[in-house]
Design an enzyme around this catalytic site. Structure first.
Site, PDB file in Angstrom:
ATOM      1  N   GLU A 133      -2.416  -0.571  33.036  1.00 62.15           N
ATOM      2  CA  GLU A 133      -1.068  -0.445  33.576  1.00 62.15           C
ATOM      3  C   GLU A 133      -0.975   0.756  34.498  1.00 62.15           C
ATOM      4  O   GLU A 133      -1.649   1.752  34.295  1.00 62.15           O
ATOM      5  CB  GLU A 133      -0.078  -0.219  32.437  1.00 62.15           C
ATOM      6  CG  GLU A 133       0.002  -1.370  31.500  1.00 62.15           C
ATOM      7  CD  GLU A 133       0.886  -1.060  30.309  1.00 62.15           C
ATOM      8  OE1 GLU A 133       1.677  -0.106  30.365  1.00 62.15           O
ATOM      9  OE2 GLU A 133       0.778  -1.800  29.328  1.00 62.15           O
TER      10      GLU A 133
ATOM     11  N   CYS B  53      -3.021   7.644  18.432  1.00 57.89           N
ATOM     12  CA  CYS B  53      -1.750   8.274  18.095  1.00 57.89           C
ATOM     13  C   CYS B  53      -0.849   7.200  17.485  1.00 57.89           C
ATOM     14  O   CYS B  53      -0.793   6.070  17.976  1.00 57.89           O
ATOM     15  CB  CYS B  53      -1.095   8.867  19.341  1.00 57.89           C
ATOM     16  SG  CYS B  53      -2.091  10.176  20.087  1.00 57.89           S
TER      17      CYS B  53
ATOM     18  N   CYS C 255       3.463   3.981  27.582  1.00 55.96           N
ATOM     19  CA  CYS C 255       2.019   3.717  27.629  1.00 55.96           C
ATOM     20  C   CYS C 255       1.604   2.468  26.887  1.00 55.96           C
ATOM     21  O   CYS C 255       1.823   2.340  25.699  1.00 55.96           O
ATOM     22  CB  CYS C 255       1.267   4.861  26.972  1.00 55.96           C
ATOM     23  SG  CYS C 255       1.607   6.394  27.729  1.00 55.96           S
TER      24      CYS C 255
ATOM     25  N   CYS D 175      -7.471   3.176  24.511  1.00 57.75           N
ATOM     26  CA  CYS D 175      -7.585   4.594  24.177  1.00 57.75           C
ATOM     27  C   CYS D 175      -8.116   4.704  22.755  1.00 57.75           C
ATOM     28  O   CYS D 175      -7.827   3.864  21.915  1.00 57.75           O
ATOM     29  CB  CYS D 175      -6.214   5.270  24.282  1.00 57.75           C
ATOM     30  SG  CYS D 175      -6.270   7.060  24.030  1.00 57.75           S
TER      31      CYS D 175
ATOM     32  N   ASN E 190       9.990   5.974  22.926  1.00 57.50           N
ATOM     33  CA  ASN E 190      10.125   4.562  23.244  1.00 57.50           C
ATOM     34  C   ASN E 190       9.644   3.830  22.008  1.00 57.50           C
ATOM     35  O   ASN E 190       8.467   3.926  21.668  1.00 57.50           O
ATOM     36  CB  ASN E 190       9.222   4.173  24.414  1.00 57.50           C
ATOM     37  CG  ASN E 190       9.790   4.640  25.730  1.00 57.50           C
ATOM     38  OD1 ASN E 190      10.926   4.352  26.062  1.00 57.50           O
ATOM     39  ND2 ASN E 190       8.993   5.372  26.473  1.00 57.50           N
TER      40      ASN E 190
ATOM     41  N   SER F   2      -2.438  15.000  31.688  1.00 58.84           N
ATOM     42  CA  SER F   2      -1.845  15.115  30.356  1.00 58.84           C
ATOM     43  C   SER F   2      -2.910  14.834  29.303  1.00 58.84           C
ATOM     44  O   SER F   2      -3.602  13.825  29.364  1.00 58.84           O
ATOM     45  CB  SER F   2      -0.699  14.111  30.231  1.00 58.84           C
ATOM     46  OG  SER F   2      -0.153  14.144  28.933  1.00 58.84           O
TER      47      SER F   2
ATOM     48  N   CYS G  37       2.039   7.107  37.863  1.00 61.14           N
ATOM     49  CA  CYS G  37       1.420   7.431  36.584  1.00 61.14           C
ATOM     50  C   CYS G  37       0.207   6.527  36.437  1.00 61.14           C
ATOM     51  O   CYS G  37       0.351   5.311  36.342  1.00 61.14           O
ATOM     52  CB  CYS G  37       2.439   7.189  35.472  1.00 61.14           C
ATOM     53  SG  CYS G  37       1.759   7.374  33.822  1.00 61.14           S
TER      54      CYS G  37
ATOM     55  N   SER H 219       0.232  16.982  25.100  1.00 62.61           N
ATOM     56  CA  SER H 219       1.057  16.172  24.200  1.00 62.61           C
ATOM     57  C   SER H 219       1.021  16.825  22.827  1.00 62.61           C
ATOM     58  O   SER H 219       0.033  16.716  22.116  1.00 62.61           O
ATOM     59  CB  SER H 219       0.502  14.750  24.123  1.00 62.61           C
ATOM     60  OG  SER H 219       0.585  14.155  25.399  1.00 62.61           O
ATOM     61  N   LEU H 220       2.084  17.522  22.507  1.00 65.58           N
ATOM     62  CA  LEU H 220       2.109  18.306  21.266  1.00 65.58           C
ATOM     63  C   LEU H 220       2.722  17.478  20.135  1.00 65.58           C
ATOM     64  O   LEU H 220       2.086  17.201  19.139  1.00 65.58           O
ATOM     65  CB  LEU H 220       2.892  19.595  21.533  1.00 65.58           C
ATOM     66  CG  LEU H 220       2.784  20.713  20.520  1.00 65.58           C
ATOM     67  CD1 LEU H 220       1.340  21.103  20.278  1.00 65.58           C
ATOM     68  CD2 LEU H 220       3.588  21.930  20.997  1.00 65.58           C
ATOM     69  N   HIS H 221       3.959  17.113  20.293  1.00 62.07           N
ATOM     70  CA  HIS H 221       4.660  16.151  19.430  1.00 62.07           C
ATOM     71  C   HIS H 221       4.935  16.600  18.002  1.00 62.07           C
ATOM     72  O   HIS H 221       5.752  15.993  17.324  1.00 62.07           O
ATOM     73  CB  HIS H 221       3.939  14.796  19.390  1.00 62.07           C
ATOM     74  CG  HIS H 221       3.700  14.191  20.741  1.00 62.07           C
ATOM     75  ND1 HIS H 221       4.524  14.399  21.809  1.00 62.07           N
ATOM     76  CD2 HIS H 221       2.711  13.377  21.188  1.00 62.07           C
ATOM     77  CE1 HIS H 221       4.060  13.741  22.862  1.00 62.07           C
ATOM     78  NE2 HIS H 221       2.965  13.122  22.511  1.00 62.07           N
TER      79      HIS H 221
ATOM     80  N   CYS I 126       1.824   5.250  19.685  1.00 61.18           N
ATOM     81  CA  CYS I 126       1.448   4.838  21.046  1.00 61.18           C
ATOM     82  C   CYS I 126       0.854   3.439  21.050  1.00 61.18           C
ATOM     83  O   CYS I 126       0.060   3.087  20.179  1.00 61.18           O
ATOM     84  CB  CYS I 126       0.446   5.839  21.613  1.00 61.18           C
ATOM     85  SG  CYS I 126      -0.103   5.429  23.277  1.00 61.18           S
TER      86      CYS I 126
ATOM     87  N   GLY J  69      -5.056   5.978  28.038  1.00 57.28           N
ATOM     88  CA  GLY J  69      -6.341   6.660  27.984  1.00 57.28           C
ATOM     89  C   GLY J  69      -6.202   8.154  27.839  1.00 57.28           C
ATOM     90  O   GLY J  69      -5.124   8.724  28.048  1.00 57.28           O
ATOM     91  N   GLU J  70      -7.291   8.793  27.453  1.00 55.04           N
ATOM     92  CA  GLU J  70      -7.323  10.254  27.330  1.00 55.04           C
ATOM     93  C   GLU J  70      -8.165  10.801  28.487  1.00 55.04           C
ATOM     94  O   GLU J  70      -9.390  10.682  28.485  1.00 55.04           O
ATOM     95  CB  GLU J  70      -7.909  10.644  25.967  1.00 55.04           C
ATOM     96  CG  GLU J  70      -8.185  12.123  25.794  1.00 55.04           C
ATOM     97  CD  GLU J  70      -7.066  13.049  26.266  1.00 55.04           C
ATOM     98  OE1 GLU J  70      -5.892  12.845  25.894  1.00 55.04           O
ATOM     99  OE2 GLU J  70      -7.370  13.992  27.030  1.00 55.04           O
TER     100      GLU J  70
HETATM  101  N1  SAH Z   1      -3.858  10.770  26.362  1.00 52.14           N
HETATM  102  C1  SAH Z   1      -3.022  11.601  27.184  1.00 52.14           C
HETATM  103  C2  SAH Z   1      -2.324  10.863  28.308  1.00 52.14           C
HETATM  104  C3  SAH Z   1      -1.746   9.513  28.028  1.00 52.14           C
HETATM  105  S1  SAH Z   1      -0.343   9.388  26.951  1.00 52.14           S
HETATM  106  C4  SAH Z   1      -2.033  12.331  26.321  1.00 52.14           C
HETATM  107  O1  SAH Z   1      -2.029  12.138  25.106  1.00 52.14           O
HETATM  108  O2  SAH Z   1      -1.298  13.158  26.841  1.00 52.14           O
HETATM  109  C5  SAH Z   1       0.983   9.983  27.946  1.00 52.14           C
HETATM  110  C6  SAH Z   1       2.178  10.476  27.156  1.00 52.14           C
HETATM  111  O3  SAH Z   1       2.971   9.388  26.651  1.00 52.14           O
HETATM  112  C7  SAH Z   1       1.766  11.294  25.947  1.00 52.14           C
HETATM  113  O4  SAH Z   1       2.580  12.434  25.829  1.00 52.14           O
HETATM  114  C8  SAH Z   1       2.003  10.318  24.841  1.00 52.14           C
HETATM  115  O5  SAH Z   1       2.080  10.983  23.620  1.00 52.14           O
HETATM  116  C9  SAH Z   1       3.278   9.633  25.305  1.00 52.14           C
HETATM  117  N2  SAH Z   1       3.618   8.416  24.568  1.00 52.14           N
HETATM  118  C10 SAH Z   1       2.800   7.530  23.979  1.00 52.14           C
HETATM  119  N3  SAH Z   1       3.500   6.586  23.319  1.00 52.14           N
HETATM  120  C11 SAH Z   1       4.798   6.855  23.499  1.00 52.14           C
HETATM  121  C12 SAH Z   1       6.008   6.261  23.047  1.00 52.14           C
HETATM  122  N4  SAH Z   1       6.017   5.181  22.287  1.00 52.14           N
HETATM  123  N5  SAH Z   1       7.171   6.834  23.429  1.00 52.14           N
HETATM  124  C13 SAH Z   1       7.172   7.948  24.212  1.00 52.14           C
HETATM  125  N6  SAH Z   1       6.078   8.548  24.665  1.00 52.14           N
HETATM  126  C14 SAH Z   1       4.891   8.029  24.298  1.00 52.14           C
END
Ligand code: SAH
Length: 352
Positions: free
Chosen positions: A94, A118, A338, A114, A295, A196, A107, A219-221, A121, A164-165
């Site tokens: 995508e 996570c 994503c 990936c 999302n 990212s 983007c 991406s801390l979260h 995701c 992807g990472e």
């Molecule tokens: N692997 C990298 C880049 C891809 S993910 C990373 O982890 O940063 C890009 C961003 O989208 C990350 O911050 C990821 O955590 C976030 N993301 C993934 N799933 C999501 C969701 N369901 N809602 C909101 N953000 C999401």
């Protein structure tokens, strides 16, 4: 087999074309058509002779023409477009275009799928299939450039935030960004590019060694170890406190502010305590926080907090002098998070 010339440097293109008997200066013309005008059909390269066009068509192909647009979704406000691209080997990725008042950003995905798994995701539902090549990353930008030709504009920003990472496909990602930076392609400033990462520390260090002013987003979260490990298994190998230290070193080396992404997941990481804890970690850092109301991915059972909870979280960060914003929502009506479109497409194919 025709040789794919997309993503070759001008020198490589010259070598490829002259090997087939074309004049050296033709390579420059082809290069300009491809990367300055976003024209990928040889027959539309109007300053080439018929013989040259025939020779090109016989011997070469261009990746954007070998990629099928499997789906195209445009948000109702017209500001976001998402493409599901079918790559020549049958995999799909995508890519998303976002129109801002300051220009267009894309983007891009860096891998098919990936491996980071996570919990919230959709990209990693089935693991990583393979890395994308630099050309495949560049092509994501250029497929939108092609669409923007009618508006006399080009993509001016790239965020490597799709599936992807990126740090696990470092060379191809940097190769693609370097290519877009060239003055004979997009002339895109590194300051308009963002990588990212979920927190792959060796990747952050390698990026620092590059000495380019590319923006780093992390991406801390979550800022509680157990919670972060449950949401992001990468936290086991690279604990977030160490990631913040590495990111801070990146910032110090290049003077760029680090952006921390923090998805707000209802009742998981959106409490007052979490906001205070996050503030403690970042208070004296050259950093900003981008809050992302989740999302929801139906497969994984995560929900988005109420607007009030999001506001409350934001206010606490701001009270603590943390530069924080809530991500502007774009493309919610087109599965722009994503991997969501790809996952949905795969499911539909299964049911066929
Ligand atoms: N692997 C990298 C880049 C891809 S993910 C990373 O982890 O940063 C890009 C961003 O989208 C990350 O911050 C990821 O955590 C976030 N993301 C993934 N799933 C999501 C969701 N369901 N809602 C909101 N953000 C999401």
């Amino acid at each position: 087999m025709k040789q794919d010339i997309f993503g070759l440097t001008i020198e490589e293109l010259q070598a490829a074309l002259t090997a087939k008997g074309m004049k050296t200066f033709r390579a420059k013309q082809v290069f300009q058509w491809l990367y300055q005008k976003s024209v990928f059909d040889f027959s539309a390269m109007r300053n080439l002779s018929k013989a040259d066009i025939a020779l090109l068509e016989e011997n070469f192909t261009v990746l954007p023409r070998r990629i099928a647009v499997l789906r195209e979704q445009n948000s109702s406000d017209g500001l976001t477009s998402k493409l599901l691209l079918g790559l020549p080997d049958g995999n799909s990725v995508e890519t998303v275009l976002m129109r801002h008042d300051y220009g267009c950003s894309v983007c891009v995905s860096s891998q098919v799928g990936c491996d980071m798994h996570c919990a919230f995701c959709a990209s990693g539902l089935n693991g990583a299939v393979r890395n994308l090549s630099a050309a495949e990353i560049i092509a994501q930008v250029y497929l939108f450039n092609e669409r923007l030709r009618g508006e006399n504009t080009m993509v001016s920003r790239v965020v490597v935030m799709g599936s992807g990472e990126p740090m696990l496909n470092f060379d191809a990602v940097i190769g693609a960004l370097d290519f877009l930076h060239r003055e004979d392609t997009c002339l895109m400033s590194y300051r308009n590019m963002t990588i990212s990462t979920c927190g792959i520390i060796p990747g952050i260090r390698r990026l620092a060694e590059q000495g380019k002013p590319i923006n780093l987003a992390v991406s801390l979260h979550a800022v509680r170890s157990e919670l972060r490990t449950s949401l992001m298994p990468v936290n086991k190998g690279f604990p977030f406190a160490d990631v913040i230290t590495a990111a801070e070193a990146y910032s110090e080396a290049g003077g760029r502010q680090v952006t921390y992404e923090y998805i707000l997941l209802k009742d998981k990481n959106d409490s007052v305590q979490d906001a205070e804890l996050l503030s403690n970690y970042l208070r004296f850092k050259h950093a900003s926080v981008n809050l992302i109301p989740a999302n929801p991915v139906p497969e994984q059972g995560f929900e988005r907090p109420s607007r009030q909870r999001v506001e409350r979280f934001l206010k606490i960060l701001q009270k603590n002098r943390i530069n924080a914003t809530v991500r502007k929502e774009m493309g919610k009506d087109i599965d722009a998070a994503c991997g969501q479109l790809r996952a949905k497409f795969a499911k539909e194919q299964e049911h066929k």
